[in-house]
Design a protein around this motif. Structure first.
Motif, PDB file in Angstrom:
ATOM      1  N   LEU A 171      57.413  13.710  42.664  1.00  0.00           N
ATOM      2  CA  LEU A 171      56.091  13.109  42.846  1.00  0.00           C
ATOM      3  C   LEU A 171      56.173  11.602  43.074  1.00  0.00           C
ATOM      4  O   LEU A 171      55.452  11.058  43.912  1.00  0.00           O
ATOM      5  N   GLU A 172      57.055  10.926  42.361  1.00  0.00           N
ATOM      6  CA  GLU A 172      57.223   9.486  42.564  1.00  0.00           C
ATOM      7  C   GLU A 172      57.722   9.197  43.965  1.00  0.00           C
ATOM      8  O   GLU A 172      57.274   8.245  44.616  1.00  0.00           O
ATOM      9  N   ASN A 173      58.641  10.004  44.453  1.00  0.00           N
ATOM     10  CA  ASN A 173      59.167   9.822  45.800  1.00  0.00           C
ATOM     11  C   ASN A 173      58.094  10.051  46.849  1.00  0.00           C
ATOM     12  O   ASN A 173      58.047   9.364  47.877  1.00  0.00           O
ATOM     13  N   ARG A 174      57.205  11.001  46.613  1.00  0.00           N
ATOM     14  CA  ARG A 174      56.093  11.246  47.565  1.00  0.00           C
ATOM     15  C   ARG A 174      55.135  10.064  47.586  1.00  0.00           C
ATOM     16  O   ARG A 174      54.672   9.663  48.647  1.00  0.00           O
ATOM     17  N   VAL A 175      54.829   9.535  46.410  1.00  0.00           N
ATOM     18  CA  VAL A 175      53.919   8.389  46.324  1.00  0.00           C
ATOM     19  C   VAL A 175      54.521   7.182  47.030  1.00  0.00           C
ATOM     20  O   VAL A 175      53.839   6.436  47.715  1.00  0.00           O
ATOM     21  N   GLU A 176      55.819   7.003  46.875  1.00  0.00           N
ATOM     22  CA  GLU A 176      56.503   5.860  47.493  1.00  0.00           C
ATOM     23  C   GLU A 176      56.819   6.110  48.969  1.00  0.00           C
ATOM     24  O   GLU A 176      57.358   5.264  49.627  1.00  0.00           O
ATOM     25  N   GLY A 177      56.503   7.298  49.449  1.00  0.00           N
ATOM     26  CA  GLY A 177      56.737   7.611  50.863  1.00  0.00           C
ATOM     27  C   GLY A 177      58.165   7.979  51.203  1.00  0.00           C
ATOM     28  O   GLY A 177      58.566   7.886  52.358  1.00  0.00           O
TER      29      GLY A 177
END
Length: 174
Positions: free
Chosen positions: A167-173
């Motif tokens: 999820l953090e990676n998705r938020v950070e693109g």
């Protein structure tokens, strides 16, 4: 430990049992469950004189007790989402021999650590892997130990950490 339906391909397990018998490998295959293929499985067992090798137990609520009866878990599925019984087997120090039923299989089963993924659906090839695993006691005992240790990857806290990373990676693109 399954439904006897096309997705699980229980007839492949029956053919593996026949191959093991043809190779003079002493074995027992225990089935827990029900389903459309039960009659075909019973007929196959009778036709190929496997009644001293194959046992049908019906449904069980005692998965752990059933797993304690075995030396390994054979998974012959054509496809799965996530094979919970594989992790349950590992939690009881049971290695897994599985067919390659999809991308998740290599997330769950690590060759030589908690079992083996057999990419060929030929009964003889699967039987040979079973014989290989069960014929060397030292390596089998190491496999049991590492099978148990491998199940901790799927504890709730570890899965939660993995989801947070995703999820953090998705938020950070990423």
């Amino acid at each position: 430990l399954a439904r006897f339906l096309p997705q699980k391909d229980p007839m492949l397990a029956m053919k593996v049992a026949k191959s093991l018998k043809d190779k003079n490998f002493n074995h027992e295959l225990h089935f827990y469950g029900e389903g459309d293929f039960l009659k075909d499985m019973t007929n196959y067992s009778n036709k190929h004189n496997l009644t001293k090798n194959i046992f049908f137990h019906g449904m069980t609520n005692d998965v752990i007790g059933a797993l304690h009866q075995g030396d390994l878990l054979l998974v012959t599925s054509v496809f799965e989402g996530f094979s919970l019984v594989t992790v349950e087997a590992n939690s009881q120090s049971l290695p897994v021999i599985t067919t390659n039923w999809g991308d998740a299989v290599t997330e769950i089963v690590k060759d030589g650590i908690n079992g083996y993924v057999v990419n060929d659906r030929k009964p003889e090839i699967i039987a040979d892997k079973i014989i290989e695993v069960l014929s060397n006691n030292d390596s089998y005992m190491r496999l049991r130990k590492t099978s148990y240790e491998s199940c901790f990857r799927f504890e709730a806290n570890n899965i939660k950490k993995e989801w947070i990373k995703i999820l953090e990676n998705r938020v950070e693109g990423k």
